[in-house]
Design an enzyme around this catalytic site. Structure first.
Site, PDB file in Angstrom:
ATOM      1  N   LYS A   1      21.977  64.995  48.025  1.00 46.81           N
ATOM      2  CA  LYS A   1      20.670  64.448  47.673  1.00 46.81           C
ATOM      3  C   LYS A   1      19.547  65.484  47.764  1.00 46.81           C
ATOM      4  O   LYS A   1      18.452  65.255  47.250  1.00 46.81           O
ATOM      5  CB  LYS A   1      20.354  63.236  48.554  1.00 46.81           C
ATOM      6  CG  LYS A   1      21.413  62.142  48.535  1.00 46.81           C
ATOM      7  CD  LYS A   1      21.455  61.346  47.263  1.00 46.81           C
ATOM      8  CE  LYS A   1      20.467  60.239  47.253  1.00 46.81           C
ATOM      9  NZ  LYS A   1      20.748  59.220  46.232  1.00 46.81           N
ATOM     10  N   ASP A   2      19.802  66.629  48.405  1.00 51.80           N
ATOM     11  CA  ASP A   2      18.805  67.709  48.398  1.00 51.80           C
ATOM     12  C   ASP A   2      18.441  68.084  46.960  1.00 51.80           C
ATOM     13  O   ASP A   2      17.306  68.440  46.659  1.00 51.80           O
ATOM     14  CB  ASP A   2      19.354  68.966  49.091  1.00 51.80           C
ATOM     15  CG  ASP A   2      19.469  68.802  50.599  1.00 51.80           C
ATOM     16  OD1 ASP A   2      19.081  67.744  51.120  1.00 51.80           O
ATOM     17  OD2 ASP A   2      19.965  69.751  51.251  1.00 51.80           O
TER      18      ASP A   2
END
Ligand SMILES: Cc1ncc(COP(=O)(O)O)c(C=O)c1O
Length: 330
Positions: free
Chosen positions: A41-42
């Site tokens: 999700k970064d």
């Protein structure tokens, strides 16, 4: 190469291959847990912040607000630090406590939703409502709304580029979790653009409503859409060849098995995608080079997925699952 921003460390994650000679196949695990915030999700967090700044909806010094089960929040906390923004995460009791502790450590302001919820019930509707309300009330604030934000799937372009380069374009299938559906949409569309025959499989927890099944509570964190919530706009059904469900017990036992036997600590949702990938390979539905992201690491679930007492109390231990895995991976 020396980088100056933590965001520059996002991507470039390695692939670990698990050979499956009896099936003439290989399961390729892209280690997204190696991103600086510990999850895939970064990528989308950076993408959503950049898109908001570029469009002017978010101004320098502004406030990012998001409803998150943890990993998006950790990614946004990092993106906010790198760009001098304030970040408020709206969370519920379902999020892994360790993820919330990481967000706090990264300077995020944490807001818990109020209300009576069962332990395995996700308060996502109330989370979304509170996040939207805060963004209305706070000057300079913007609700990222990951489930409907096109910059979420767009954030996975780098994943696709890397995976194609790492495999010299030789991929036969992709098996990924579906929560907001952003990673699945971005990766599946990108891979099919490269070669339309790549089979794409979306995996949701039993109890999630993305693929039309009846909803009920589940323990897998960060993935699926719970009963009562609306499936997000970023889910792209047209790019998913098959949607399947995995039980909490299958997902968690696979994570524990991989830790014991292969020395890889993966999160519960990744355990679920890996279980389904192996099951589909075993049944002959998938063949060849099958790619699955390790969405996040098991370090975030030591008190749940990796705690035998916690699993036993919830009747989530089933020895038949490890027996299947032994057979498939031998
Ligand atoms: C651990 C984990 N697995 C799976 C997902 C689902 O990813 P997506 O929202 O891209 O569908 C998430 C999303 O937060 C996650 O944190």
């Amino acid at each position: 190469m020396i980088f100056e921003n933590v965001s520059d460390l996002i991507g470039g994650t390695p692939i670990l291959g698990l050979p499956l000679p009896s099936y003439n196949s290989m399961l390729l695990l892209k280690m997204e847990k190696n991103n600086p915030g510990g999850s895939m999700k970064d990528r989308m967090a950076r993408s959503m912040v950049e898109a908001a700044l570029q469009s002017g909806r978010l101004k320098p010094g502004g406030v990012v607000v998001e409803s998150s089960s943890g990993n998006t929040g950790i990614g946004l906390a990092i993106a906010a630090i790198d760009r001098g923004l304030r970040f408020i995460a709206v969370v519920d009791h379902h999020a892994a406590p360790d993820k919330i502790a990481v967000m706090r450590a990264l300077g995020a302001e944490i807001r818990y939703v109020q209300g009576e919820y069962a332990e395995n019930e996700v308060a996502v509707v109330e989370r979304q409502r509170l996040a939207a309300e805060l963004a209305e009330q706070i000057p300079g604030a913007l609700f990222m709304n990951q489930s409907d934000n096109p910059a979420n799937p767009a954030g996975y372009a780098g994943f696709v580029r890397e995976a194609l380069a790492q495999t010299q374009g030789r991929l036969d299938a992709f098996v990924g979790c579906v929560g907001t559906g952003g990673s699945m949409a971005g990766i599946a569309r990108g891979l099919k653009q490269h070669r339309a025959e790549i089979t794409t499989i979306g995996v949701e927890p039993c109890g999630s409503i993305v693929f039309g099944q009846a909803g009920h509570p589940y323990y897998q964190s960060g993935t699926g859409t719970p009963k009562g919530d609306t499936v997000g706009l970023v889910v792209d059904y047209a790019s998913i060849d098959l949607g399947v469900q995995v039980s909490d017990a299958q997902a968690f036992e696979t994570a524990r098995y991989l830790a014991r036997r292969k020395g890889i600590l993966v999160g519960g949702s990744s355990g679920g995608a890996i279980y389904k990938a192996l099951e589909l390979i075993h049944s002959g539905r998938l063949r060849g080079q099958v790619l699955t992201p390790v969405a996040d690491g098991g370090e975030k679930y030591l008190h749940t997925v990796y705690n035998e007492d916690w699993l036993r109390e919830r009747e989530l231990l089933d020895p038949r699952i490890a027996a299947n895995l032994s057979r498939w991976l031998s």
